[in-house]
Design a protein around this motif. Structure first.
Motif, mmCIF file in Angstrom:
data_model
loop_
_atom_site.group_PDB
_atom_site.id
_atom_site.type_symbol
_atom_site.label_atom_id
_atom_site.label_comp_id
_atom_site.label_asym_id
_atom_site.label_seq_id
_atom_site.Cartn_x
_atom_site.Cartn_y
_atom_site.Cartn_z
ATOM 1 N N LYS A 55 53.296 15.363 44.006
ATOM 2 C CA LYS A 55 54.534 15.923 43.096
ATOM 3 C C LYS A 55 54.665 17.375 43.524
ATOM 4 O O LYS A 55 55.789 17.936 43.181
ATOM 5 N N PRO A 62 48.734 11.652 43.465
ATOM 6 C CA PRO A 62 50.068 11.674 42.942
ATOM 7 C C PRO A 62 50.443 13.326 42.707
ATOM 8 O O PRO A 62 51.546 13.881 42.949
ATOM 9 N N LEU A 63 49.369 14.054 42.074
ATOM 10 C CA LEU A 63 49.635 15.702 42.044
ATOM 11 C C LEU A 63 49.941 16.207 43.233
ATOM 12 O O LEU A 63 50.831 17.116 43.495
ATOM 13 N N THR A 90 53.447 22.840 35.989
ATOM 14 C CA THR A 90 53.199 22.064 35.052
ATOM 15 C C THR A 90 54.610 21.529 33.958
ATOM 16 O O THR A 90 54.796 20.420 33.595
ATOM 17 N N ASN A 110 59.852 16.007 34.808
ATOM 18 C CA ASN A 110 59.797 14.861 35.998
ATOM 19 C C ASN A 110 59.471 13.402 35.408
ATOM 20 O O ASN A 110 59.370 12.510 36.050
ATOM 21 N N GLY A 111 58.907 13.523 34.043
ATOM 22 C CA GLY A 111 58.400 12.258 33.497
ATOM 23 C C GLY A 111 56.863 12.124 33.947
ATOM 24 O O GLY A 111 56.542 10.953 33.574
ATOM 25 N N ASP A 112 56.358 13.177 34.279
ATOM 26 C CA ASP A 112 54.746 13.083 34.497
ATOM 27 C C ASP A 112 54.093 13.720 33.551
ATOM 28 O O ASP A 112 53.076 14.484 33.916
ATOM 29 N N LEU A 138 56.223 18.878 36.110
ATOM 30 C CA LEU A 138 55.584 17.643 36.080
ATOM 31 C C LEU A 138 56.416 17.044 34.562
ATOM 32 O O LEU A 138 56.614 15.820 34.602
ATOM 33 N N ASN A 144 51.924 12.528 31.859
ATOM 34 C CA ASN A 144 50.312 12.109 31.715
ATOM 35 C C ASN A 144 49.625 13.125 32.559
ATOM 36 O O ASN A 144 48.462 13.337 32.514
ATOM 37 N N LEU A 145 50.332 13.313 33.972
ATOM 38 C CA LEU A 145 49.595 14.379 34.879
ATOM 39 C C LEU A 145 49.424 15.689 34.094
ATOM 40 O O LEU A 145 48.382 16.294 34.601
ATOM 41 N N THR A 156 65.413 15.688 38.612
ATOM 42 C CA THR A 156 64.527 14.983 37.544
ATOM 43 C C THR A 156 65.455 13.902 36.873
ATOM 44 O O THR A 156 64.926 12.893 36.558
ATOM 45 N N PHE A 159 44.355 10.959 40.200
ATOM 46 C CA PHE A 159 45.096 12.075 39.909
ATOM 47 C C PHE A 159 45.449 12.822 40.937
ATOM 48 O O PHE A 159 46.683 13.364 41.166
#
Length: 449
Positions: A187, A183-184, A152, A158-160, A155, A162-163, A205, A180
């Motif tokens: 990642k 991409p998860l 978590t 890494n700029g994620d 993420l 939203n995920l 990142t 979702f």
């Protein structure tokens, strides 16, 4: 980068029962950065003292336990300010505190005589254990252990975000939409490559530089291996190194039980026990004992002669195993390589963050059945399997249920399949491992209803 431990530090700051804090963790896991960032966000001022960089600071703790006098001397020597009329405005940081056992001892007097000062310390797990202050301030300090960055946290770095926010928002057991899920899944492969050591995560990142990331992980492994020489008994140094380098081979077998002869031909437990314990005490490895039955407390059923050994970080395991980052682009290869050892190591890291007791594993011989982990959640012992391939048939989970019947409220399987509950079998996608406790709670509630 965002660390979820920041919230724990904030709770410590605001506690009416605040004691001096010792932040523990393996080297290069981000302890110093976290404390400095915490001070920057939530305090007006920071007073930072590093006993490794400035060994001369140690003398201020030698002849007095008077906190005010010690702080006066530290301020004069360093040019830093701690306002006595506004102590709550400054975070006092003692870094590498294991280098100054007298400073560790003095925390008792900070707690008893000057609780108005906010004192936080950083030190390696091993160093604090080895420093052996004359009188450790038992009951006078609080501890917070930080590990590698979770998936978590990766993420978010890494700029994620939203995920990460989506994962956090899941409040029912139902399939994750493809928008979702896919991409998860990708990642997570990235995370298996970088691991959770902050410098490795940052090199990916921020710079997207695979070579730099490889170099960073190699340097961390090298630093740990140099630390092996700090063992108080020099004859154990080569043994520690041999055990450490054998971990990928140990985990690459179908039966991952630790075998001493994999370390060195003819090796015996009694010759290597101290070296192995050193690695566990240093926080570099996790020892997972075989459990004879799902009883409470979980530790009461340990078979001390059988255990598995995992590493502190999945990225370090990948690097030590010499598995190239190019495997990232090869379908499920990162998940299935080494008989799924990377997946198991990753799940163990996630479980260890969520449950108080260290997980165990369960196995039966003739015929062979093995459940990867047993977890104690409140007063329930739950079996957990990690599946990295598309075949998710859970023969061992089935056998476990047959053998222990009603004792098993829920069986848990981590895999590449979607989130769902089939009778008493909860399938959790690997990328949701950080939320295992929450999902298990929801599944148990659903079964009760």
């Amino acid at each position: 980068m965002e660390r979820l431990s920041m919230q724990e530090l904030l709770r410590w700051k605001n506690s009416r029962h605040r004691k001096p804090l010792i932040l523990k963790g393996v080297r290069q896991v981000g302890k110093t950065w976290l404390l400095k960032e915490f001070a920057r966000r939530y305090y007006e001022n920071i007073a930072y003292f590093n006993f490794d960089e400035h060994p001369e600071y140690k003398q201020f703790f030698e002849n007095t336990k008077d906190v005010e006098r010690i702080l006066q001397n530290l301020m004069m020597a360093s040019g830093q300010t701690i306002k006595p009329n506004k102590p709550e405005a400054t975070l006092i940081i003692f870094d590498e505190i294991q280098e100054c056992p007298n400073a560790l001892n003095t925390l008792k007097y900070f707690c008893e005589n000057t609780p108005e000062y906010h004192v936080a310390c950083a030190g390696s797990l091993l160093g604090i254990a080895l420093s052996k202050p004359a009188s450790f301030p038992v009951g006078k300090v609080a501890f917070l252990e930080i590990g590698p960055m979770t998936f978590t946290e990766f993420l978010m770095a890494n700029g994620d975000g939203n995920l990460a926010a989506y994962l956090n928002s899941i409040d029912s057991i139902e399939a994750i939409p493809d928008a979702f899920f896919n991409p998860l899944y990708e990642k997570l492969k990235m995370y298996f490559v970088t691991g959770g050591m902050p410098e490795s995560v940052r090199s990916w990142t921020e710079d997207r530089d695979v070579e730099l990331m490889q170099h960073v992980l190699s340097n961390i492994l090298g630093a740990y291996e140099r630390d092996f020489a700090k063992h108080p008994d020099p004859k154990d140094f080569p043994k520690i190194s041999l055990i450490w380098k054998s971990i990928p081979s140990q985990l690459a077998r179908e039966n991952k039980k630790f075998i001493y002869k994999v370390v060195k031909e003819g090796a015996r437990a009694r010759e290597y026990e101290d070296a192995l314990q050193w690695l566990c005490d240093a926080g570099l490895t996790y020892k997972i004992y075989r459990s004879s039955a799902p009883g409470l407390p979980i530790s009461a059923y340990d078979d001390l002669s059988a255990f598995k050994l995992y590493m502190v970080d999945v990225g370090l395991l990948r690097r030590l195993s010499l598995l190239a980052p190019s495997a990232f682009g090869e379908g499920n290869r990162l998940f299935v390589e080494f008989k799924g050892a990377l997946s198991e190591n990753y799940v163990l890291q996630a479980l260890r963050n969520q449950f108080e007791a260290m997980p165990r594993y369960w196995a039966m011989d003739n015929p062979r059945y093995e459940v990867d982990f047993l977890i104690q959640r409140e007063n329930d012992i739950l079996p957990v399997e990690v599946k990295s391939e598309s075949n998710v048939e859970s023969k061992s989970l089935k056998k476990f249920k047959e053998k222990y019947g009603d004792k098993v409220k829920l069986r848990v399987r981590f895999s590449l399949n979607n989130l769902r509950l089939d009778d008493d079998l909860l399938n959790i996608p690997l990328f949701l491992a950080d939320y295992a406790d929450k999902l298990i709670g929801m599944a148990l509630q659903q079964l009760e209803n």
